[in-house]
Design an enzyme around this catalytic site. Structure first.
Site, PDB file in Angstrom:
ATOM      1  N   LYS A 110      55.791 -24.506  -7.428  1.00  0.00           N
ATOM      2  CA  LYS A 110      56.131 -23.120  -7.739  1.00  0.00           C
ATOM      3  C   LYS A 110      54.959 -22.232  -7.330  1.00  0.00           C
ATOM      4  O   LYS A 110      53.850 -22.398  -7.835  1.00  0.00           O
ATOM      5  CB  LYS A 110      56.415 -22.971  -9.233  1.00  0.00           C
ATOM      6  CG  LYS A 110      56.576 -21.536  -9.717  1.00  0.00           C
ATOM      7  CD  LYS A 110      56.689 -21.481 -11.245  1.00  0.00           C
ATOM      8  CE  LYS A 110      56.654 -20.060 -11.754  1.00  0.00           C
ATOM      9  NZ  LYS A 110      56.661 -20.000 -13.244  1.00  0.00           N
ATOM     10  N   ASP A 124      53.783 -12.712 -11.366  1.00  0.00           N
ATOM     11  CA  ASP A 124      55.040 -12.667 -12.113  1.00  0.00           C
ATOM     12  C   ASP A 124      54.969 -11.570 -13.163  1.00  0.00           C
ATOM     13  O   ASP A 124      54.337 -11.729 -14.201  1.00  0.00           O
ATOM     14  CB  ASP A 124      55.314 -14.026 -12.778  1.00  0.00           C
ATOM     15  CG  ASP A 124      56.599 -14.002 -13.598  1.00  0.00           C
ATOM     16  OD1 ASP A 124      57.456 -13.134 -13.326  1.00  0.00           O
ATOM     17  OD2 ASP A 124      56.737 -14.841 -14.500  1.00  0.00           O
ATOM     18  N   LYS A 171      57.569  -8.495 -18.827  1.00  0.00           N
ATOM     19  CA  LYS A 171      56.677  -9.095 -19.812  1.00  0.00           C
ATOM     20  C   LYS A 171      55.950  -8.001 -20.597  1.00  0.00           C
ATOM     21  O   LYS A 171      55.657  -6.934 -20.050  1.00  0.00           O
ATOM     22  CB  LYS A 171      55.618  -9.965 -19.116  1.00  0.00           C
ATOM     23  CG  LYS A 171      56.130 -11.220 -18.446  1.00  0.00           C
ATOM     24  CD  LYS A 171      54.981 -11.954 -17.755  1.00  0.00           C
ATOM     25  CE  LYS A 171      55.460 -13.176 -16.993  1.00  0.00           C
ATOM     26  NZ  LYS A 171      55.898 -14.256 -17.889  1.00  0.00           N
ATOM     27  N   ASP A 186      50.463 -17.983 -12.007  1.00  0.00           N
ATOM     28  CA  ASP A 186      51.808 -18.548 -11.889  1.00  0.00           C
ATOM     29  C   ASP A 186      52.025 -19.246 -10.545  1.00  0.00           C
ATOM     30  O   ASP A 186      53.071 -19.841 -10.318  1.00  0.00           O
ATOM     31  CB  ASP A 186      52.861 -17.455 -12.088  1.00  0.00           C
ATOM     32  CG  ASP A 186      54.044 -17.935 -12.902  1.00  0.00           C
ATOM     33  OD1 ASP A 186      53.920 -18.964 -13.593  1.00  0.00           O
ATOM     34  OD2 ASP A 186      55.109 -17.292 -12.856  1.00  0.00           O
ATOM     35  N   ASP A 215      62.708 -13.281 -16.235  1.00  0.00           N
ATOM     36  CA  ASP A 215      61.391 -13.900 -16.376  1.00  0.00           C
ATOM     37  C   ASP A 215      61.470 -15.424 -16.341  1.00  0.00           C
ATOM     38  O   ASP A 215      60.446 -16.093 -16.359  1.00  0.00           O
ATOM     39  CB  ASP A 215      60.730 -13.436 -17.679  1.00  0.00           C
ATOM     40  CG  ASP A 215      59.243 -13.726 -17.728  1.00  0.00           C
ATOM     41  OD1 ASP A 215      58.638 -13.873 -16.636  1.00  0.00           O
ATOM     42  OD2 ASP A 215      58.677 -13.821 -18.827  1.00  0.00           O
ATOM     43  N   GLU A 264      62.142 -17.152 -13.763  1.00  0.00           N
ATOM     44  CA  GLU A 264      62.319 -17.080 -12.313  1.00  0.00           C
ATOM     45  C   GLU A 264      61.782 -18.295 -11.566  1.00  0.00           C
ATOM     46  O   GLU A 264      62.277 -18.637 -10.496  1.00  0.00           O
ATOM     47  CB  GLU A 264      61.646 -15.805 -11.774  1.00  0.00           C
ATOM     48  CG  GLU A 264      60.158 -15.903 -11.483  1.00  0.00           C
ATOM     49  CD  GLU A 264      59.303 -16.309 -12.673  1.00  0.00           C
ATOM     50  OE1 GLU A 264      58.310 -17.029 -12.474  1.00  0.00           O
ATOM     51  OE2 GLU A 264      59.629 -15.909 -13.812  1.00  0.00           O
ATOM     52  N   ARG A 274      62.032 -21.445 -12.140  1.00  0.00           N
ATOM     53  CA  ARG A 274      63.036 -22.506 -11.979  1.00  0.00           C
ATOM     54  C   ARG A 274      64.044 -22.169 -10.884  1.00  0.00           C
ATOM     55  O   ARG A 274      64.603 -23.065 -10.268  1.00  0.00           O
ATOM     56  CB  ARG A 274      63.733 -22.756 -13.322  1.00  0.00           C
ATOM     57  CG  ARG A 274      64.545 -21.616 -13.856  1.00  0.00           C
ATOM     58  CD  ARG A 274      64.808 -21.733 -15.356  1.00  0.00           C
ATOM     59  NE  ARG A 274      63.593 -21.531 -16.123  1.00  0.00           N
ATOM     60  CZ  ARG A 274      63.513 -21.630 -17.449  1.00  0.00           C
ATOM     61  NH1 ARG A 274      64.612 -21.932 -18.145  1.00  0.00           N
ATOM     62  NH2 ARG A 274      62.384 -21.429 -18.081  1.00  0.00           N
TER      63      ARG A 274
END
Length: 473
Positions: free
Chosen positions: A233, A238, A245, A256, A315, A317, A319
């Site tokens: 990933k 993010d 967030k 991230d 959020d 995202e 996955r």
């Protein structure tokens, strides 16, 4: 850091200061002084005797973790002095934990100072006095230097702020790593994602001014013993998307991209170590931002394998990016022996197992436990989190094939792993592991031989797993 092996019986030693590892102070020359200074031979205990030019560092156990922490602690103490050249004389304990000694020193020396106006330019030289300069020590030294460099490359990438490290920059770093090793690289942009129906990944990045990048690194040695796929990933930042967030949670979201950075550096190390495996590294480099073009809660996205995903939180995202990258990997690469994915995927994993531990998930119990064992032997902390049929129901969607978040607040790390399981082909179910590195990848305080910020989680455990494969073949 420069590390030299010196035969203590032959070569003259001219180091400025000596580092002494201590489990018990009873027979030490400086026992009385150490007792007066209340020095205890414990992990992370360290004292400098400047006049006698000695650094005493404690350790509690004769294992990787204690010795690596002691080594890092001593180097950090050395960094606070003007001494630049130190020596360590091996004893039986240090010989048996030589890898920990080297890796602890290199990983402990690391500092991310790229944005400091004043930088410490001192370069430490470490002389290690060995009983005799044999190939065993040289081999471990060279291997540990490569592994530690790979960890530190990951740290550098993860620590770099999002303004200077966005998807196109991540792709450039991939090309740079490939050029410095025997690695092929292929970079694809959003046109490729659209043409190949990778709509989940494409949607996450579409509100960003930076184009999403699919990075595919390949290492192909002759007579490869197995075919390994590593998927990472790579969320270079993010914001949470439209499910924005809170401000405090947005800080550190440069981290991230830790999974993708770990995959890239691991490929580099595998090539440098010339491990006998064909290894593919797939990274989805994306920035999740807000804007008029952002994907929305209530959207339904279709992934590369045709499965539809109801979006209930933008959020969740990572996955979505991994889903398409996993599909791409299995479509492009045939006869896979192992497929591992790495992601700072869920805060739930941090809540469940703490900041320092990776959560390992999958369908193959033996494979998961072998991965945990390799992690622990490498110096990383890991544990298994088990799937179950009841949590599977919580990601069922009423309007699509699957929902991107569960309908319960509990077991969030496991439900995220079970979401990814929907994008693993039947023939690969038993070959796949998901590594949730959300806890250890980035911690805002030093721990052990890890500094504030990125730790490089995932690199050492993966290399150790592959090395164990070689030993077992």
């Amino acid at each position: 850091m420069k590390i030299n092996l010196v035969d203590k019986n032959i070569e003259k030693n001219d180091a400025e200061i000596e580092i002494i590892f201590v489990k018990n102070i009873e027979n030490l020359e400086d026992k009385e002084l150490l007792e007066f200074l209340d020095f205890k031979a414990k992990d992370e205990a360290c004292i400098l005797l400047a006049e006698s030019k000695k650094i005493y560092v404690g350790y509690e156990e004769e294992n990787y973790d204690s010795i690596a922490i002691a080594s890092a602690t001593a180097i950090k103490k050395l960094q606070t002095t003007k001494f630049a050249n130190a020596r360590i004389e091996l004893n039986e304990v240090l010989e048996n934990n030589f890898k920990a000694l080297i890796e602890g020193a290199i990983l402990g020396e690391y500092k991310f100072v790229n944005y400091k106006s004043e930088k410490d330019k001192k370069r430490i030289e470490l002389q290690i006095l060995v009983p005799n300069k044999n190939d065993k020590f040289e081999e471990i030294l060279n291997e540990s230097i490569i592994i530690s460099k790979a960890v530190n490359k990951t740290r550098d990438m993860v620590n770099t702020p999002p303004a200077d490290f966005y998807p196109e920059v991540m792709a450039k770093f991939a090309k740079k790593l490939a050029k410095s090793a025997d690695i092929e690289v292929k970079i694809e942009g959003e046109k490729f994602l659209k043409e190949n129906k990778m709509n989940a990944m494409l949607s996450v990045g579409r509100a960003s001014v930076h184009e999403s990048q699919l990075i595919h690194l390949t290492y192909k040695p002759k007579n490869a013993q197995a075919k390994i796929v590593l998927v990472g990933k790579g969320l270079t930042y993010d914001s949470g998307g439209l499910s924005l967030k809170p401000a405090d949670f947005m800080v550190t979201m440069k981290s991230d991209k830790s999974g993708g950075c770990a995959v890239m550096s691991t490929l580099w190390a595998i090539a440098k170590l010339e491990l006998p495996f064909e290894v593919h590294g797939i990274v989805g480099a994306v920035e999740n931002m807000i804007g008029g073009n952002a994907y929305k809660p209530d959207d339904v996205l279709k992934a590369k394998n045709g499965k539809t995903i109801e979006i209930r939180n933008t959020d969740a995202e990572g996955r979505l990016v991994l889903a398409d990258c996993l599909c791409y990997a299995q479509d492009e690469i045939k006869d896979i022996d192992y497929i591992f994915d790495y992601a700072t995927l869920t805060g739930a994993c941090v809540v469940g197992v703490g900041e320092y531990t990776t959560g390992i998930m999958g369908n193959n119990e033996i494979l998961k436990r072998n991965a945990v064992l390799s992690a622990l032997k490498s110096g990383e902390y890991a544990t298994t989190l088990d799937f179950n049929r009841f949590l599977k129901k919580s990601i069922k969607s009423e309007i699509a094939d699957i929902c991107n978040i569960a309908n319960t607040r509990y077991g969030g790390a496991i439900t995220a792993g079970m979401f990814l399981d929907n994008f693993i082909n039947d023939e690969n179910k038993e070959k796949w592991i998901h590594f949730d590195i959300a806890g250890p990848a980035f911690v805002e305080k030093p721990w052990g031989y890890n500094p504030h910020g990125a730790s490089g989680a995932g690199v050492r455990m993966t290399i150790k797993f592959l090395q164990d494969l070689v030993d077992n073949n």
